[in-house]
Structures are given as structure tokens and as C-alpha cells.
Design a protein around this motif. Structure first.
Motif, PDB file in Angstrom:
ATOM      1  N   VAL A 170       3.101  24.485 -43.900  1.00  0.00           N
ATOM      2  CA  VAL A 170       3.701  25.339 -42.879  1.00  0.00           C
ATOM      3  C   VAL A 170       3.039  25.051 -41.533  1.00  0.00           C
ATOM      4  CG1 VAL A 170       4.302  27.111 -44.540  1.00  0.00           C
ATOM      5  CG2 VAL A 170       2.115  27.254 -43.359  1.00  0.00           C
ATOM      6  N   ARG A 171       3.837  25.130 -40.483  1.00  0.00           N
ATOM      7  CA  ARG A 171       3.344  24.835 -39.147  1.00  0.00           C
ATOM      8  C   ARG A 171       4.078  25.703 -38.118  1.00  0.00           C
ATOM      9  NH1 ARG A 171       0.215  22.525 -41.828  1.00  0.00           N
ATOM     10  NH2 ARG A 171      -0.550  20.359 -41.698  1.00  0.00           N
ATOM     11  N   VAL A 172       3.414  25.907 -36.989  1.00  0.00           N
ATOM     12  CA  VAL A 172       4.075  26.396 -35.783  1.00  0.00           C
ATOM     13  C   VAL A 172       4.083  25.227 -34.801  1.00  0.00           C
ATOM     14  CG1 VAL A 172       3.951  27.962 -33.809  1.00  0.00           C
ATOM     15  CG2 VAL A 172       3.422  28.803 -36.107  1.00  0.00           C
ATOM     16  N   ARG A 173       5.244  24.923 -34.296  1.00  0.00           N
ATOM     17  CA  ARG A 173       5.384  23.801 -33.375  1.00  0.00           C
ATOM     18  C   ARG A 173       5.775  24.325 -31.997  1.00  0.00           C
ATOM     19  NH1 ARG A 173       8.668  19.483 -37.253  1.00  0.00           N
ATOM     20  NH2 ARG A 173       6.864  18.929 -38.568  1.00  0.00           N
ATOM     21  N   VAL A 174       4.981  23.974 -31.014  1.00  0.00           N
ATOM     22  CA  VAL A 174       5.257  24.331 -29.625  1.00  0.00           C
ATOM     23  C   VAL A 174       5.730  23.045 -28.955  1.00  0.00           C
ATOM     24  CG1 VAL A 174       4.367  25.452 -27.553  1.00  0.00           C
ATOM     25  CG2 VAL A 174       3.382  26.011 -29.783  1.00  0.00           C
ATOM     26  N   ARG A 175       7.032  22.996 -28.667  1.00  0.00           N
ATOM     27  CA  ARG A 175       7.692  21.739 -28.318  1.00  0.00           C
ATOM     28  C   ARG A 175       8.118  21.735 -26.847  1.00  0.00           C
ATOM     29  NH1 ARG A 175      12.549  20.784 -32.121  1.00  0.00           N
ATOM     30  NH2 ARG A 175      10.814  20.677 -33.604  1.00  0.00           N
ATOM     31  N   LEU A 176       7.774  20.667 -26.135  1.00  0.00           N
ATOM     32  CA  LEU A 176       8.160  20.529 -24.734  1.00  0.00           C
ATOM     33  C   LEU A 176       9.662  20.331 -24.636  1.00  0.00           C
ATOM     34  CD1 LEU A 176       7.361  20.276 -21.744  1.00  0.00           C
ATOM     35  CD2 LEU A 176       7.038  17.812 -22.144  1.00  0.00           C
ATOM     36  N   ARG A 177      10.319  21.198 -23.887  1.00  0.00           N
ATOM     37  CA  ARG A 177      11.768  21.121 -23.744  1.00  0.00           C
ATOM     38  C   ARG A 177      12.153  19.837 -23.003  1.00  0.00           C
ATOM     39  NH1 ARG A 177      13.887  26.313 -20.908  1.00  0.00           N
ATOM     40  NH2 ARG A 177      12.456  27.202 -22.478  1.00  0.00           N
ATOM     41  N   GLY A 178      12.983  19.014 -23.610  1.00  0.00           N
ATOM     42  CA  GLY A 178      13.367  17.750 -22.992  1.00  0.00           C
ATOM     43  C   GLY A 178      12.242  16.740 -22.944  1.00  0.00           C
ATOM     44  N   VAL A 220       8.754  27.686 -28.886  1.00  0.00           N
ATOM     45  CA  VAL A 220       7.991  27.943 -30.104  1.00  0.00           C
ATOM     46  C   VAL A 220       8.914  27.970 -31.317  1.00  0.00           C
ATOM     47  CG1 VAL A 220       6.428  29.537 -31.270  1.00  0.00           C
ATOM     48  CG2 VAL A 220       6.295  29.266 -28.775  1.00  0.00           C
ATOM     49  N   TYR A 221       8.611  27.127 -32.301  1.00  0.00           N
ATOM     50  CA  TYR A 221       9.363  27.059 -33.548  1.00  0.00           C
ATOM     51  C   TYR A 221       8.402  27.196 -34.730  1.00  0.00           C
ATOM     52  CZ  TYR A 221      13.179  25.079 -30.763  1.00  0.00           C
ATOM     53  OH  TYR A 221      14.159  24.869 -29.830  1.00  0.00           O
ATOM     54  N   VAL A 222       8.934  27.703 -35.839  1.00  0.00           N
ATOM     55  CA  VAL A 222       8.143  27.864 -37.059  1.00  0.00           C
ATOM     56  C   VAL A 222       8.759  27.002 -38.154  1.00  0.00           C
ATOM     57  CG1 VAL A 222       7.254  29.509 -38.749  1.00  0.00           C
ATOM     58  CG2 VAL A 222       7.590  30.232 -36.366  1.00  0.00           C
TER      59      VAL A 222
END
Length: 277
Positions: A170-178, A220-222
Motif C-alpha cells: 500500500v502507498r500514498v502517491r503525491v503526484r505532480l499534475r502534468g 494525493v492518491y491512495v
């Protein structure tokens, strides 16, 4: 479509915990037996025709009329205008917003929501008309506390419509938009019930080795298990239709940059990272 605020009837509405919404109008609004309340979705960019749902008006006592939106059918995610059609073939009129009883929505984050997670929140637009904000997602991560420190931000949240597996992936991913896949991956602390969790984001990891010269937005995605579709984190399960400007979090400074968690126009959690001013 008639939009004149001064002449349109004023509608009262009440939201129930199960998603049912009741609208009440003055009896004069529906003198014709074919009168209807019409929900009209605002089309997304590129969509030709808006989605519509018509609700019959029935006597409610005290000379008033009532229309009920039942929990099903589920409404597409987006914004819906609430209109009155006074007679078959008549031009729809946008209803003005009267009192909105949303008390049943206040503790929505305390309940367990099944999949799909379907949320409806009545609200008044800037020009005083009645509308609905709806969300419809296979699963959802409802945020609670967002604690901003000098170097990190810690978020507590809870899954609805799904749960974590115990495979250790399991992870939380903080992803740069674009940002072409640029992301920061964090391992959350998961509660024993496999739904509640907390995670901490290092501000320095979002800024990188050099301070940004332009703002960047990190979403932020899980990830609940290996190969699962990412679940967006946000705050949807209460009575607030738009929290971007009402839930404002502190800004942290990292060298020549700033980091601030915020809620988007869709009430999703993101981070605003940009040059210090």
C-alpha cells in the motif's frame, strides 16, 4: 432557460443521510398538473447535451408542493442546476435557493460508505440559485486532520468503498499534475480495520533540490494494493459543497519555495508548491 432571480420561485430543500433530497415549493409554482422539478447537469467540456432528471411535484400540505430525489438513480459527478418546468413544453426556470436543511450530512464522515461512493450536497450559487454538487466514485479516501509543520504535513484519512490489503504494497502517491509521472511515494500507517490511515509528506521532497520557478500542483492518491486503481483523497462527506476558499491551511517555507496543502474546486486534497514571494 429563464434565469431571472427576482421572479423565479424559492425552493426549500432537505438532505437525508441516505442521499434522498426533498424539494418544497409554493403551490403557485405548479398550478399545472404536468409541472416538474428538473435537474440539469452542467455539461463537461466537449459534451453536447446536458443530462437531465425530471421529478414529479405532489401536494405537501399547507398549500405547498414537494418533489423528491430518491437515492437512485445515481447522479453523474458534477454540478446540477435545479429548475422548475411549470407545464409541459414550458421553458425551465432556475429555482432560487431557500433554506437548506443539511444537518443529516454533518457527520457523513463518521459513517461507512459502500461502493460506489455517491455524494450529493445542495448549495446556493453566487447568484442565489439552487444547485447540487455531486460526486460518484468507485472508492474514496476521506481526509480528516491536515497538520502542517515546518518540514512536513501529516494527514489522517479513511477509506470508503474499499480497504487496504495486507500485502505490504500500500502507498500514498503525491503526484505532480502534468509532471510526466513525477511523484513522491509514502508508506501510510494503516489502522487495524484496514480503512483508517495516516501519512506524512516531506515538504523538501515536493520542492526537490532546487526551488521551483513556477507554481506546481501535486495531487494525493491512495494505492490500496498492488495493481489497484488509485483512489483520490479529499473531503466530500459532509455539508460543504465548495471548500477551496473556506478551508485554508498554513503555508510552509522550504528555502526559496513554499508548500501549502489545499482543497481543489472538486474538494480533493492537493499541494501547491511554488516560489516564495
Amino acid at each position: 432557460m429563464t434565469t431571472t432571480n427576482g421572479t423565479a420561485p424559492r425552493a426549500l430543500c432537505r438532505a437525508d443521510a441516505d442521499g434522498r433530497i426533498t424539494f418544497e415549493l409554493p403551490g403557485s409554482a405548479g398550478a399545472d398538473p404536468g409541472a416538474r422539478v428538473l435537474l440539469r447537469g452542467r455539461p463537461a467540456k466537449g459534451e453536447a447535451e446536458p443530462e437531465e432528471h425530471a421529478l414529479s411535484l405532489e401536494p405537501a400540505g399547507d398549500g405547498r408542493l414537494r418533489a423528491v430525489l430518491e437515492p437512485k438513480p445515481l447522479l453523474t459527478e458534477g454540478r446540477w442546476d435545479v429548475l422548475l418546468v411549470r407545464a409541459p413544453g414550458a421553458e425551465p426556470e432556475r429555482l432560487r435557493s431557500g433554506p437548506r436543511d443539511l444537518r443529516a450530512l454533518l457527520d457523513g464522515h463518521l459513517r461507512e460508505w459502500p461502493a460506489p461512493v455517491a455524494v450529493r450536497v445542495p448549495y446556493a450559487t453566487k447568484d442565489g440559485h439552487l444547485a447540487l454538487r455531486t460526486w460518484l466514485r468507485p472508492a474514496h479516501a476521506e481526509t480528516d486532520r491536515v497538520d502542517v509543520g515546518e518540514r512536513t504535513t501529516t494527514v489522517t484519512a479513511r477509506l470508503h468503498g474499499t480497504e487496504f490489503t495486507d500485502d505490504g504494497l500500500v502507498r500514498v502517491r503525491v503526484r505532480l499534475r502534468g509532471g510526466r509521472g513525477r511523484e513522491v511515494s509514502v508508506t501510510p500507517a494503516v489502522d487495524a480495520d484496514r480503512r483508517g490511515f495516516a501519512f506524512t509528506v516531506d515538504h523538501g521532497e515536493l520542492v526537490g533540490a532546487e526551488a521551483p520557478d513556477a507554481p506546481g500542483y501535486w495531487d494525493v492518491y491512495v494505492l490500496t494494493e498492488a495493481g489497484a486503481a488509485p483512489v483520490r483523497a479529499g473531503r466530500l462527506l459532509d455539508d460543504v459543497a465548495d471548500r477551496k476558499h473556506s478551508f485554508v491551511h498554513p503555508t510552509a517555507r522550504v528555502g526559496g519555495a513554499t508548500v501549502r496543502p489545499y482543497y481543489t474546486v472538486d474538494n480533493d486534497l492537493s499541494f501547491d508548491v511554488g516560489p516564495a514571494r
